[in-house]
Scaffold this motif. Structure first.
Motif, mmCIF file in Angstrom:
data_model
loop_
_atom_site.group_PDB
_atom_site.id
_atom_site.type_symbol
_atom_site.label_atom_id
_atom_site.label_comp_id
_atom_site.label_asym_id
_atom_site.label_seq_id
_atom_site.Cartn_x
_atom_site.Cartn_y
_atom_site.Cartn_z
ATOM 1 N N SER A 54 -3.544 7.477 4.125
ATOM 2 C CA SER A 54 -3.391 6.514 3.052
ATOM 3 C C SER A 54 -2.871 7.256 1.822
ATOM 4 O O SER A 54 -2.242 8.307 1.946
ATOM 5 C CB SER A 54 -4.737 5.829 2.775
ATOM 6 N N SER A 72 -7.338 -1.697 11.929
ATOM 7 C CA SER A 72 -6.617 -1.699 10.654
ATOM 8 C C SER A 72 -7.533 -1.346 9.493
ATOM 9 O O SER A 72 -8.738 -1.658 9.497
ATOM 10 C CB SER A 72 -6.003 -3.087 10.413
ATOM 11 N N VAL A 116 -6.954 -2.749 6.739
ATOM 12 C CA VAL A 116 -6.870 -3.985 5.963
ATOM 13 C C VAL A 116 -8.001 -4.924 6.361
ATOM 14 O O VAL A 116 -8.105 -5.338 7.527
ATOM 15 C CB VAL A 116 -5.506 -4.683 6.170
ATOM 16 N N LYS A 117 -8.853 -5.276 5.432
ATOM 17 C CA LYS A 117 -9.975 -6.161 5.705
ATOM 18 C C LYS A 117 -9.470 -7.545 6.137
ATOM 19 O O LYS A 117 -8.598 -8.118 5.504
ATOM 20 C CB LYS A 117 -10.849 -6.303 4.461
ATOM 21 N N TRP A 167 -7.786 -8.172 8.857
ATOM 22 C CA TRP A 167 -6.561 -8.094 9.662
ATOM 23 C C TRP A 167 -6.801 -8.696 11.042
ATOM 24 O O TRP A 167 -7.738 -8.327 11.739
ATOM 25 C CB TRP A 167 -6.127 -6.637 9.784
ATOM 26 N N GLY A 173 -0.611 -2.970 8.917
ATOM 27 C CA GLY A 173 -0.702 -3.468 7.557
ATOM 28 C C GLY A 173 -0.956 -2.437 6.481
ATOM 29 O O GLY A 173 -0.919 -2.762 5.285
ATOM 30 N N ALA A 174 -1.210 -1.189 6.845
ATOM 31 C CA ALA A 174 -1.524 -0.145 5.862
ATOM 32 C C ALA A 174 -0.347 0.798 5.623
ATOM 33 O O ALA A 174 -0.527 1.911 5.135
ATOM 34 C CB ALA A 174 -2.747 0.647 6.325
ATOM 35 N N GLN A 190 -1.954 -11.497 9.378
ATOM 36 C CA GLN A 190 -2.405 -11.403 7.989
ATOM 37 C C GLN A 190 -3.820 -11.969 7.835
ATOM 38 O O GLN A 190 -4.227 -12.856 8.578
ATOM 39 C CB GLN A 190 -1.443 -12.155 7.073
ATOM 40 N N ASN A 218 3.005 -11.100 4.260
ATOM 41 C CA ASN A 218 2.521 -9.775 3.877
ATOM 42 C C ASN A 218 2.738 -9.537 2.379
ATOM 43 O O ASN A 218 3.880 -9.466 1.921
ATOM 44 C CB ASN A 218 3.272 -8.722 4.699
ATOM 45 N N LYS A 277 2.548 -6.977 0.668
ATOM 46 C CA LYS A 277 3.121 -5.653 0.384
ATOM 47 C C LYS A 277 4.540 -5.513 0.939
ATOM 48 O O LYS A 277 5.115 -4.419 0.912
ATOM 49 C CB LYS A 277 2.229 -4.561 0.976
#
Length: 222
Positions: free
Chosen positions: A66, A82, A84-85, A87, A122-123, A153, A160, A162
């Motif tokens: 990260s 992931s 990402v919470k 995900w 997603g990260a 998502q 997304n 980002k």
């Protein structure tokens, strides 16, 4: 991957899972650096490598990448884990160590041509922010990267959030994106911005190739 891997000194696999592409690179004698934080995946990857008795250099970092150091929850498991919470609707999580590529492996890629594969659900943006050595390398590395647009998502997120920033970061380092499909269509930043604002995915893929703007697809072997 099959067409271009032998043009590179090092294969960097971020989100290596159980080592499918790691094994493909090692079978071709390409030095490989892998990152994978899920312990079940790590165990299977090590079994795959030991069983095949590969001769090529291999280094594994059982961590997530990260733009910060520390510990983060990894949601889910297997191919869909992931940082990402929420995900893909995943709730269960385990804690994993997190670092920056630049803090971990920068000396290993200096002066080397790298093929970089990033598949981390997603990260991607945060990983790239911590990998300036890969993005700014004079060796003009090539990136194969999964960037989901509307898939997986968290609940309540259509596109997304980002997406634009991820493509813009690559653009700021002189990289141009192409769809990884039969067309290898060039992706303009204007189209990415339109997707973000309209909520309509006009690309239809979630895997992308990024090469330096002064390079052509034929120059990298496609």
């Amino acid at each position: 991957f099959e067409k271009i891997i032998n043009n590179y000194d090092v294969f960097v696999n971020i989100g290596a899972n159980t080592g499918y592409y790691v094994c493909k690179a090692l079978a071709r004698g390409v030095r490989t650096i892998a990152f994978e934080p899920n312990q079940l995946n790590v165990s299977m990857m090590l079994k795959n490598i030991e069983t095949n008795k590969f001769d090529a250099d291999f280094q594994l970092f059982p961590i997530a990448l990260s733009d910060s150091l520390g510990v983060l929850p990894l949601y889910g498991a297997s191919t869909g884990a992931s940082l990402v919470k929420g995900w893909a609707g995943q709730i269960n999580n385990t804690l994993v160590p997190v670092s920056l590529f630049d803090s971990t492996a920068q000396p290993l890629i200096q002066g080397k041509r790298c093929l970089v594969m990033i598949d981390i659900e997603g990260a991607e943006l945060e990983c790239l922010k911590g990998a300036n050595s890969l993005l700014s390398s004079a060796e003009k590395n090539v990136f194969l990267m999964e960037v989901c647009i509307n898939e997986h998502q968290p609940d309540g997120t259509l596109i997304n959030p980002k997406l634009v920033e991820t493509f813009s970061l690559m653009d700021s380092h002189g990289y141009v994106g192409y769809t990884i499909d039969s067309d290898f269509r060039k992706v303009a930043l204007s189209e990415v911005n339109t997707i973000q604002s309209s909520g309509i995915d006009t690309l239809g893929v979630h895997n992308f190739l990024f090469i330096k703007s002064d390079k052509s697809l034929s120059e990298i072997g496609l």
